[in-house]
Scaffold this motif. Structure first.
Motif, PDB file in Angstrom:
ATOM      1  N   UNK A  84       7.304  -2.409 -13.248  1.00  0.00           N
ATOM      2  CA  UNK A  84       8.243  -1.371 -12.821  1.00  0.00           C
ATOM      3  C   UNK A  84       9.080  -1.850 -11.637  1.00  0.00           C
ATOM      4  N   UNK A  85      10.131  -1.128 -11.335  1.00  0.00           N
ATOM      5  CA  UNK A  85      11.024  -1.485 -10.232  1.00  0.00           C
ATOM      6  C   UNK A  85      10.274  -1.447  -8.905  1.00  0.00           C
ATOM      7  N   UNK A  86      10.661  -2.316  -7.992  1.00  0.00           N
ATOM      8  CA  UNK A  86       9.973  -2.435  -6.705  1.00  0.00           C
ATOM      9  C   UNK A  86       9.987  -1.119  -5.948  1.00  0.00           C
ATOM     10  N   UNK A  87      11.129  -0.397  -5.985  1.00  0.00           N
ATOM     11  CA  UNK A  87      11.198   0.851  -5.213  1.00  0.00           C
ATOM     12  C   UNK A  87      10.235   1.901  -5.764  1.00  0.00           C
ATOM     13  N   UNK A  88       9.963   1.838  -7.079  1.00  0.00           N
ATOM     14  CA  UNK A  88       8.993   2.765  -7.651  1.00  0.00           C
ATOM     15  C   UNK A  88       7.579   2.369  -7.252  1.00  0.00           C
ATOM     16  N   UNK A  89       7.322   1.063  -7.203  1.00  0.00           N
ATOM     17  CA  UNK A  89       6.004   0.603  -6.763  1.00  0.00           C
ATOM     18  C   UNK A  89       5.744   1.023  -5.323  1.00  0.00           C
ATOM     19  N   UNK A  90       6.738   0.871  -4.477  1.00  0.00           N
ATOM     20  CA  UNK A  90       6.549   1.184  -3.067  1.00  0.00           C
ATOM     21  C   UNK A  90       6.408   2.692  -2.833  1.00  0.00           C
ATOM     22  N   UNK A  91       6.877   3.498  -3.781  1.00  0.00           N
ATOM     23  CA  UNK A  91       6.701   4.940  -3.627  1.00  0.00           C
ATOM     24  C   UNK A  91       5.236   5.334  -3.743  1.00  0.00           C
ATOM     25  N   UNK A  92       4.428   4.415  -4.287  1.00  0.00           N
ATOM     26  CA  UNK A  92       2.993   4.681  -4.406  1.00  0.00           C
ATOM     27  C   UNK A  92       2.236   4.380  -3.115  1.00  0.00           C
ATOM     28  N   UNK A  93       2.879   3.683  -2.190  1.00  0.00           N
ATOM     29  CA  UNK A  93       2.191   3.295  -0.956  1.00  0.00           C
ATOM     30  C   UNK A  93       1.716   4.510  -0.170  1.00  0.00           C
ATOM     31  N   UNK A  94       2.599   5.464  -0.005  1.00  0.00           N
ATOM     32  CA  UNK A  94       2.241   6.646   0.780  1.00  0.00           C
ATOM     33  C   UNK A  94       1.125   7.426   0.101  1.00  0.00           C
ATOM     34  N   UNK A  95       1.222   7.544  -1.215  1.00  0.00           N
ATOM     35  CA  UNK A  95       0.189   8.280  -1.937  1.00  0.00           C
ATOM     36  C   UNK A  95      -1.153   7.561  -1.850  1.00  0.00           C
ATOM     37  N   UNK A  96      -1.139   6.227  -2.014  1.00  0.00           N
ATOM     38  CA  UNK A  96      -2.388   5.473  -1.978  1.00  0.00           C
ATOM     39  C   UNK A  96      -3.046   5.553  -0.607  1.00  0.00           C
ATOM     40  N   UNK A  97      -2.268   5.337   0.427  1.00  0.00           N
ATOM     41  CA  UNK A  97      -2.838   5.259   1.769  1.00  0.00           C
ATOM     42  C   UNK A  97      -3.037   6.633   2.409  1.00  0.00           C
ATOM     43  N   UNK A  98      -2.007   7.472   2.348  1.00  0.00           N
ATOM     44  CA  UNK A  98      -2.052   8.762   3.041  1.00  0.00           C
ATOM     45  C   UNK A  98      -2.431   9.915   2.127  1.00  0.00           C
ATOM     46  N   UNK A  99      -2.496   9.647   0.817  1.00  0.00           N
ATOM     47  CA  UNK A  99      -2.784  10.684  -0.168  1.00  0.00           C
ATOM     48  C   UNK A  99      -1.748  11.795  -0.077  1.00  0.00           C
ATOM     49  N   UNK A 100      -0.488  11.342   0.014  1.00  0.00           N
ATOM     50  CA  UNK A 100       0.630  12.269   0.074  1.00  0.00           C
ATOM     51  C   UNK A 100       1.791  11.711  -0.744  1.00  0.00           C
ATOM     52  N   UNK A 101       2.596  12.620  -1.287  1.00  0.00           N
ATOM     53  CA  UNK A 101       3.752  12.245  -2.093  1.00  0.00           C
ATOM     54  C   UNK A 101       5.012  12.534  -1.285  1.00  0.00           C
ATOM     55  N   UNK A 102       5.951  11.586  -1.346  1.00  0.00           N
ATOM     56  CA  UNK A 102       7.242  11.813  -0.653  1.00  0.00           C
ATOM     57  C   UNK A 102       8.323  12.039  -1.700  1.00  0.00           C
ATOM     58  N   UNK A 103       8.757  13.297  -1.783  1.00  0.00           N
ATOM     59  CA  UNK A 103       9.871  13.644  -2.656  1.00  0.00           C
ATOM     60  C   UNK A 103      11.122  13.795  -1.809  1.00  0.00           C
ATOM     61  N   UNK A 104      12.284  13.395  -2.314  1.00  0.00           N
ATOM     62  CA  UNK A 104      13.527  13.521  -1.541  1.00  0.00           C
ATOM     63  C   UNK A 104      13.744  14.958  -1.061  1.00  0.00           C
TER      64      UNK A 104
END
Length: 631
Positions: A260-280
């Protein structure tokens, strides 16, 4: 047979609990397990199917995977260890679990099985999951509690409440209309996970990089609602229907994540580490879910070689999923993949032949252990001097076994084509080996001469194994008519073994003279089954103990009572009878006695060994050909 009414009743949905938050809180205080995390829920769903502990240092076998996935108990055990740690609240729950292995090694099968388990488990009373009614993310009702109440709840019960209300539920609470005017009256409902209905289970797969964007993961603007609410940041103007929103409380399968695209992969960082989702346009949104990704080794190597991926790498927990390495398990894989969809008889040893060929392509070369020897050691066939310690050494010397080689899909493709081309509605081992040889022209990975020669050599090695099996099977069928001879060999062996243990002589049954034990006979049989000179005494002692034990229970020890000795006697008789068998099988116009024997052998192959008329005849023709060649 069921009636139409009974079939229709099978589709009835379970009666689901519904009440207010106050009632739910009473329920939780009585049944604390309902407040578990996503990792704990998945872990419990798997354990609910049972677990069988293995002997020695072998990993346990989990009932949830036993009939679906074969031969990769080690990766399954590692996965369960990670889920257990996550269920206990340890930091591994803040990682993306990444299954990495070659194509066709059951990575997606593991993910699919876990999703189905969650669907089944959440329909049961002990797997019940509760959510705030009509919440788009099916969030935990305990998020309604203020911090002071959460702290007291943790002190009193050990229940730890993490996370905050999603934007939609917070908006409703702030509006304080109807049932939402007091948190005690806010509606709570039991939910059942369903991938189809987008509840608690979701999958994300990479697609066209030009069209795929972050909304696939975190949702996007609802154009119709936007006209009503005016701004994109309004909670009710946003569709919380991305993969990560839907998977809250359950599992998100990330298919071929590293493609998948890098920006989509990096969107998982917050969820993995902080257990939170960042929506625009929104604050961080709490989420509790198992992130399960899978990828192949080539993609993974590119991923780890790029320093830009270090942040995501540190939040990834790798589990290697190699191809299966066990012969019997590979046969089970093909049996499952072929299924019962084809109205074709598959002769004994056919899938075993295909399985052995595939496995020989998956072993690293070692000087001490040939691929043919590895094939048997991995399958637990410890013959002669070989013991489990040798298998442990094999694993240490060749850690990449199973990370390359022929995929089960390629084997099943070849077998399917052979079945389609068969005029006899039957697939035999020789048909299978021929199809596998011919499939090399269409086999990815066989382009180089070295690889092609290796795969051709594997066909020859498996054919040699099949030749031994075929001759033994036919010899057993013939030996049924010579059981008295087999029993006579056994008696001579036992008499000699007993006299040898006593260091005594025995009386010759014909001459009546006292003679030495027939060491030549004993060693001829023992050599056939790999009993060395140094271990012959212990073998004979063990055999005589068994004879005595059976006698004490009033049972007769016959020539076929001991599996290894039975094999030796069969081989000895087969050697003695080869002339008779060769003559019978090779006769173009068999006489009445030969025809009677052939009919008897065919009947035995069909009744006791699972052959059909065609493959029984094919087996006899093949063994006759081998004997004519002198093999």
């Amino acid at each position: 047979m069921n009636t139409a009414k009974q079939y229709l009743s099978m589709d009835k949905q379970p009666q689901l609990w519904r009440g207010d938050f106050a009632s739910y809180l009473e329920l939780i205080l009585e049944h604390k397990q309902f407040a578990r995390s996503a990792h704990a829920l998945l872990y419990d769903a798997i354990l609910d199917k049972g677990i069988a502990l293995s002997a020695d240092d072998e990993p346990p076998v989990y009932g949830a995977f036993r009939d679906e996935i074969f031969g990769i108990d080690d990766p399954i055990a590692q996965l369960m260890s990670a889920l257990h740690a996550g269920a206990e609240g340890l930091d591994i729950r803040r990682r993306i679990i990444l299954l990495m292995g070659p194509p066709g090694s059951a990575k997606s099968t593991i993910a699919t099985r876990m999703k189905r388990l969650l669907e089944e488990y959440t329909q049961t009373p002990k797997g019940a999951v509760y959510a705030i009614a009509d919440c788009p993310m099916h969030e935990d009702p305990l998020h309604l509690l203020p911090q002071s109440a959460r702290k007291q709840l943790h002190q009193d019960t050990g229940i730890l409440v993490e996370g905050e209300l999603c934007p939609v539920c917070r908006y409703r609470l702030e509006q304080a209309e109807g049932a939402w005017s007091s948190i005690s009256t806010i509606p709570v409902e039991q939910i059942v996970f369903s991938e189809q209905r987008k509840v608690g289970i979701a999958a994300f797969a990479p697609s066209d990089p030009n069209s795929q964007d972050i909304s696939d993961l975190v949702g996007g603007v609802d154009i119709v609602a936007l006209q009503q609410y005016g701004v994109e940041s309004h909670p009710l103007a946003w569709r919380f229907d991305g993969t990560l929103n839907i998977a809250n409380r359950g599992i998100a399968e990330l298919i071929e994540l590293l493609k998948s695209k890098a920006e989509l992969q990096f969107s998982l960082l917050t969820l993995a580490q902080e257990r939170q989702i960042k929506a625009p346009r929104f604050e961080l949104i709490s989420a509790d879910e198992v992130l399960l990704a899978h990828t192949n080794e080539e993609e993974y190597r590119r991923f780890v070689s790029d320093q830009k991926n270090e942040a995501l790498q540190s939040r990834t927990y790798i589990i290697k999923v190699p191809y299966n390495l066990k012969w019997s398990a590979e046969e089970q894989i093909y049996s499952k993949m072929m299924g019962n969809r084809l109205d074709t008889h598959i002769a004994p040893w056919t899938l075993k032949a295909a399985a052995g060929w595939a496995l020989l392509s998956r072993y690293e070369k070692l000087e001490k252990y040939s691929p043919e020897l590895k094939l048997k050691l991995y399958d637990g066939q410890f013959e002669g001097e070989f013991r489990p310690a040798h298998l442990r050494e094999v694993k240490e010397l060749s850690p990449r076994d199973g990370m390359f080689g022929v995929s089960p899909r390629q084997v099943v493709n070849a077998l399917s084509q052979a079945i389609a081309a068969s005029p006899h509605n039957c697939l035999t081992p020789t048909d299978a080996l021929k199809a596998l040889r011919e499939s090399l022209d269409h086999h990815t990975g066989a382009e180089s001469k070295e690889k092609r020669d290796q795969l051709l050599g594997a066909v020859g090695a498996i054919r040699a194994e099949y030749d031994r099996y075929a001759k033994q099977t036919v010899s057993r069928a013939f030996i049924a008519a010579f059981e008295s001879s087999a029993q006579d060999i056994l008696i001579r062996y036992l008499d000699s073994a007993e006299a040898s243990m006593r260091e005594d002589k025995l009386r010759d049954p014909i001459t009546g003279e006292w003679v030495d034990p027939d060491e030549k006979l004993m060693r001829s049989l023992e050599d056939l089954i790999g009993v060395s000179e140094g271990s012959k005494k212990s073998f004979r002692e063990e055999l005589l103990v068994r004879v005595g034990a059976m006698a004490r229970h009033g049972k007769e020890f016959r020539w076929d009572s001991h599996p290894r000795l039975k094999e030796a006697i069969e081989q000895r008789l087969f050697a003695d009878l080869q002339g008779t068998i060769r003559t019978t099988l090779s006769s173009k116009v068999p006489d009445e006695e030969q025809r009677r024997k052939l009919d008897s052998v065919k009947r035995r192959l069909q009744e006791q060994d699972g052959y059909c008329p065609h493959c029984a005849s094919a087996m006899l023709d093949y063994v006759g050909y081998l004997l004519e060649k002198g093999n």
